[in-house]
Design a protein around this motif. Sequence first.
Motif, PDB file in Angstrom:
ATOM      1  N   ARG A  38       1.039  -1.105   0.008  1.00 52.44           N
ATOM      2  CA  ARG A  38       0.027   0.045  -0.039  1.00 52.44           C
ATOM      3  C   ARG A  38       0.825   1.290   0.078  1.00 52.44           C
ATOM      4  N   ASN A  39       1.945   1.097   0.819  1.00 54.16           N
ATOM      5  CA  ASN A  39       2.867   2.336   0.959  1.00 54.16           C
ATOM      6  C   ASN A  39       4.372   1.705   0.691  1.00 54.16           C
ATOM      7  N   ALA A  40       5.049   2.234  -0.273  1.00 51.98           N
ATOM      8  CA  ALA A  40       6.523   1.764  -0.537  1.00 51.98           C
ATOM      9  C   ALA A  40       7.440   1.733   0.921  1.00 51.98           C
ATOM     10  N   PRO A  41       8.014   0.890   1.314  1.00 58.42           N
ATOM     11  CA  PRO A  41       8.888   0.768   2.442  1.00 58.42           C
ATOM     12  C   PRO A  41       9.966   1.723   2.318  1.00 58.42           C
ATOM     13  N   ASN A  42      10.642   1.976   1.224  1.00 55.83           N
ATOM     14  CA  ASN A  42      11.951   2.947   0.976  1.00 55.83           C
ATOM     15  C   ASN A  42      12.601   3.120   2.470  1.00 55.83           C
ATOM     16  N   TRP A  43      13.275   1.842   2.434  1.00 60.90           N
ATOM     17  CA  TRP A  43      14.105   1.751   3.943  1.00 60.90           C
ATOM     18  C   TRP A  43      15.136   2.710   3.972  1.00 60.90           C
ATOM     19  N   LYS A  44      15.878   3.226   2.839  1.00 61.67           N
ATOM     20  CA  LYS A  44      16.714   4.124   3.118  1.00 61.67           C
ATOM     21  C   LYS A  44      16.422   5.359   3.868  1.00 61.67           C
ATOM     22  N   ILE A  45      15.172   5.996   3.838  1.00 60.58           N
ATOM     23  CA  ILE A  45      14.513   7.023   4.557  1.00 60.58           C
ATOM     24  C   ILE A  45      14.870   7.047   6.042  1.00 60.58           C
ATOM     25  N   PRO A  46      14.064   5.797   6.563  1.00 61.31           N
ATOM     26  CA  PRO A  46      14.253   5.708   8.042  1.00 61.31           C
ATOM     27  C   PRO A  46      15.827   5.468   8.436  1.00 61.31           C
ATOM     28  N   ILE A  47      16.556   4.693   7.539  1.00 59.02           N
ATOM     29  CA  ILE A  47      17.970   4.417   7.903  1.00 59.02           C
ATOM     30  C   ILE A  47      18.667   5.688   7.845  1.00 59.02           C
ATOM     31  N   GLU A  48      18.419   6.557   6.987  1.00 60.23           N
ATOM     32  CA  GLU A  48      18.996   8.150   7.087  1.00 60.23           C
ATOM     33  C   GLU A  48      18.658   8.764   8.330  1.00 60.23           C
ATOM     34  N   LEU A  49      17.134   8.672   8.648  1.00 62.83           N
ATOM     35  CA  LEU A  49      16.792   9.547   9.972  1.00 62.83           C
ATOM     36  C   LEU A  49      17.534   8.921  11.091  1.00 62.83           C
ATOM     37  N   LYS A  50      17.649   7.515  11.347  1.00 59.92           N
ATOM     38  CA  LYS A  50      18.737   6.957  12.491  1.00 59.92           C
ATOM     39  C   LYS A  50      19.909   7.388  12.207  1.00 59.92           C
ATOM     40  N   ARG A  51      20.479   7.518  11.093  1.00 57.97           N
ATOM     41  CA  ARG A  51      21.763   8.014  10.891  1.00 57.97           C
ATOM     42  C   ARG A  51      22.081   9.505  11.467  1.00 57.97           C
ATOM     43  N   ARG A  52      20.981  10.077  11.082  1.00 54.08           N
ATOM     44  CA  ARG A  52      20.906  11.619  11.545  1.00 54.08           C
ATOM     45  C   ARG A  52      20.664  11.870  12.997  1.00 54.08           C
ATOM     46  N   ILE A  53      20.007  11.197  13.610  1.00 54.90           N
ATOM     47  CA  ILE A  53      19.434  11.175  15.146  1.00 54.90           C
ATOM     48  C   ILE A  53      19.498   9.526  15.779  1.00 54.90           C
ATOM     49  N   PRO A  54      20.674   9.448  15.767  1.00 57.37           N
ATOM     50  CA  PRO A  54      20.889   7.987  16.337  1.00 57.37           C
ATOM     51  C   PRO A  54      20.318   7.474  17.743  1.00 57.37           C
ATOM     52  N   ALA A  55      19.863   8.217  18.565  1.00 56.94           N
ATOM     53  CA  ALA A  55      19.220   7.963  19.818  1.00 56.94           C
ATOM     54  C   ALA A  55      17.687   7.636  19.556  1.00 56.94           C
ATOM     55  N   SER A  99      -9.680  -2.391   7.065  1.00 53.95           N
ATOM     56  CA  SER A  99     -10.130  -3.565   7.381  1.00 53.95           C
ATOM     57  C   SER A  99      -9.279  -4.569   6.806  1.00 53.95           C
ATOM     58  N   GLY A 100      -8.700  -4.380   5.469  1.00 50.22           N
ATOM     59  CA  GLY A 100      -7.897  -5.382   4.612  1.00 50.22           C
ATOM     60  C   GLY A 100      -6.561  -5.604   5.500  1.00 50.22           C
ATOM     61  N   ILE A 111       2.362  -0.089   5.781  1.00 52.13           N
ATOM     62  CA  ILE A 111       3.138  -0.384   4.732  1.00 52.13           C
ATOM     63  C   ILE A 111       2.444  -1.285   3.607  1.00 52.13           C
ATOM     64  N   CYS A 112       1.940  -2.469   4.487  1.00 49.09           N
ATOM     65  CA  CYS A 112       1.602  -3.583   3.607  1.00 49.09           C
ATOM     66  C   CYS A 112       0.237  -3.370   2.865  1.00 49.09           C
ATOM     67  N   GLY A 113      -0.722  -2.770   3.755  1.00 47.98           N
ATOM     68  CA  GLY A 113      -2.082  -2.672   3.384  1.00 47.98           C
ATOM     69  C   GLY A 113      -2.888  -4.100   3.323  1.00 47.98           C
ATOM     70  N   ARG A 114      -2.066  -5.140   3.660  1.00 46.33           N
ATOM     71  CA  ARG A 114      -2.669  -6.551   3.471  1.00 46.33           C
ATOM     72  C   ARG A 114      -2.103  -7.444   4.639  1.00 46.33           C
ATOM     73  N   GLY A 115      -2.796  -8.173   5.300  1.00 41.61           N
ATOM     74  CA  GLY A 115      -2.304  -9.116   6.460  1.00 41.61           C
ATOM     75  C   GLY A 115      -1.016  -9.881   6.101  1.00 41.61           C
ATOM     76  N   ASP A 116      -1.338 -10.454   4.980  1.00 43.87           N
ATOM     77  CA  ASP A 116      -0.379 -11.554   4.607  1.00 43.87           C
ATOM     78  C   ASP A 116       1.139 -11.242   4.360  1.00 43.87           C
ATOM     79  N   LEU A 117       1.167  -9.955   4.099  1.00 49.40           N
ATOM     80  CA  LEU A 117       2.639  -9.360   3.938  1.00 49.40           C
ATOM     81  C   LEU A 117       3.233  -9.069   5.346  1.00 49.40           C
TER      82      LEU A 117
END
Length: 374
Positions: free
Chosen positions: A176-193, A240-241, A203-209
Motif C-alpha cells: 500500500r505504501n512503499a517501504p523505501n528503507w533508505k529514508i528511515p535508515i538516514e533518519l537513524k543516522r541523523r538522530i541515532p538515539a 479492514s484489509g 506499509i503492507c495494506g494487507r495482512g499476509d505481507l
Amino acid sequence: MELSVLPLEQWGMPRKAPFLCAGPCSAESEEQLLETARGIERGGISLLRAGLWKPRTQPGTFEGVGVRGLEWLTRAGQAIDVPVATEVATPQHVEACLKHNIHVLWIGARTTTNPFAVQALADALLGTDIPVFVKNPISPDVELWIGAIHRLWNAGLRRIGAIHRGFSTSKKILYRNAPNWKIPIELKRRIPAIPLLCDPSHICGRGDLIFSIAQEALDLLYDGLMVEVHRSPAEALSDSGQQLTPGEFHELVRRLTIKRESADSSEYQTRIRELRHEIDTIDEHMLQLLSKRMEIAAKMGDLKRKNNISVLQPHRWEEIIESRRAMGEELGLSGEFLFQLLQIIHEEAIEQQETKVRKTGSGEERKEKTDEGQ
Ligand code: PEP
Ligand code: MN
C-alpha cells in the motif's frame, strides 16, 4: 545540531524487546476495543493503540468516534495494565488527550507532511513531557520528517520517537505504501538515539505481507513495531484489509526473530572482520573504476561539444540499460537495482559532461548555475 532525544530505555515505560504497540486502527465501540485489548494481552505488548480521530481520504466515511473514545481507551488500557496511545492532528486533540491522561501520542503521516499543523501541535504540547511518536510524512522526504521532530524538540519534548509507515508512490507495487528503507535508515543516522518503530500494517495494506516487513525491520535493528489488530478485521470500519486478528498477531510475535547488533564470540568476530575487509577492498576498486568512468565521460563531453553533438544520446542510453541489465542479471543482480544504479551513474556522467562545457564557457555562467543548485 544533534537532537538529544531520549532512547526508549529512558522513557520510563515497561520495556520489552521488541517494543510492541498494537490495537485497532480505530476505536469503534468500548466493547470492540476491550475485546481486542484482551485478545492481544498475551502478546506481551508495551502500548495499546486506537485511533479516535481518523484522517480519511474521502469525506462521508467513518471519521472516528472522537472524544468519547478517550474513556474507552483509558479503561481498555487499565483492564490489561498497559499504557495507551492515540493519534493527534489538532491542538484540540492534544488538549483532550492531556485532560484524559492518555500516556503516549502519535502524529499521523498526513499531519507530519504539514509544518503548520506540526507547529500547532508543538505549541499545544509546550510545557508537557508526554511521549510522542512522529510517523513519516507521506512523501519520502527525510528533512520534513526531521523538521517535525525538531519542532517537538523545540517545544521541550525529549521522549520523541519515529514510526516508519511507508511512503505514497504512483508506481504499481505490492505494498500500500512503499517501504523505501533508505529514508528511515538516514533518519537513524541523523538522530541515532531516536526510538524507531515500524508500522508494517500501513506499509503492507494487507495482512499476509506483514510478517516479512516486520522481520525486515527487526533485522535493521528497529526498536519495535506498531501493528493494527482488530477482533474481527472483516467488519472493521477503517483499514479492514490490513488488520490482524488477535490470533494472527500472536502468531506474528511468535515467528519474529530478534536480532542483536553484535556478538562476542571470537568465531563471529573473526569471520565478520574478514568479510568486512573483502567489502572494503571491493568498494575501493569500485570507486576507482567509477572515477575512471567519469573522467572518460568528461572527455566525451569535450568531444561532443567540439562537434556540436548533444550530450544525451537516447539510443546509446537505451543500449546501455538493456546490455548492462542483461549482464547484471546474469550475475545475479536484480533488474530494479541495476536500473536505479545505471540511472544514478548516467545522471552523474551527464553532469560531468555539462560541467566540462560550463568550465570552458564564461566563469560567470558556471557560477550562476552552481548557485542555483544550492
Ligand atoms: C493509523 O495509524 O491508523 C493511521 C491513520 O496511520 P498513518 O498516519 O500512517 O496513515
Ligand atoms: Mn489505520
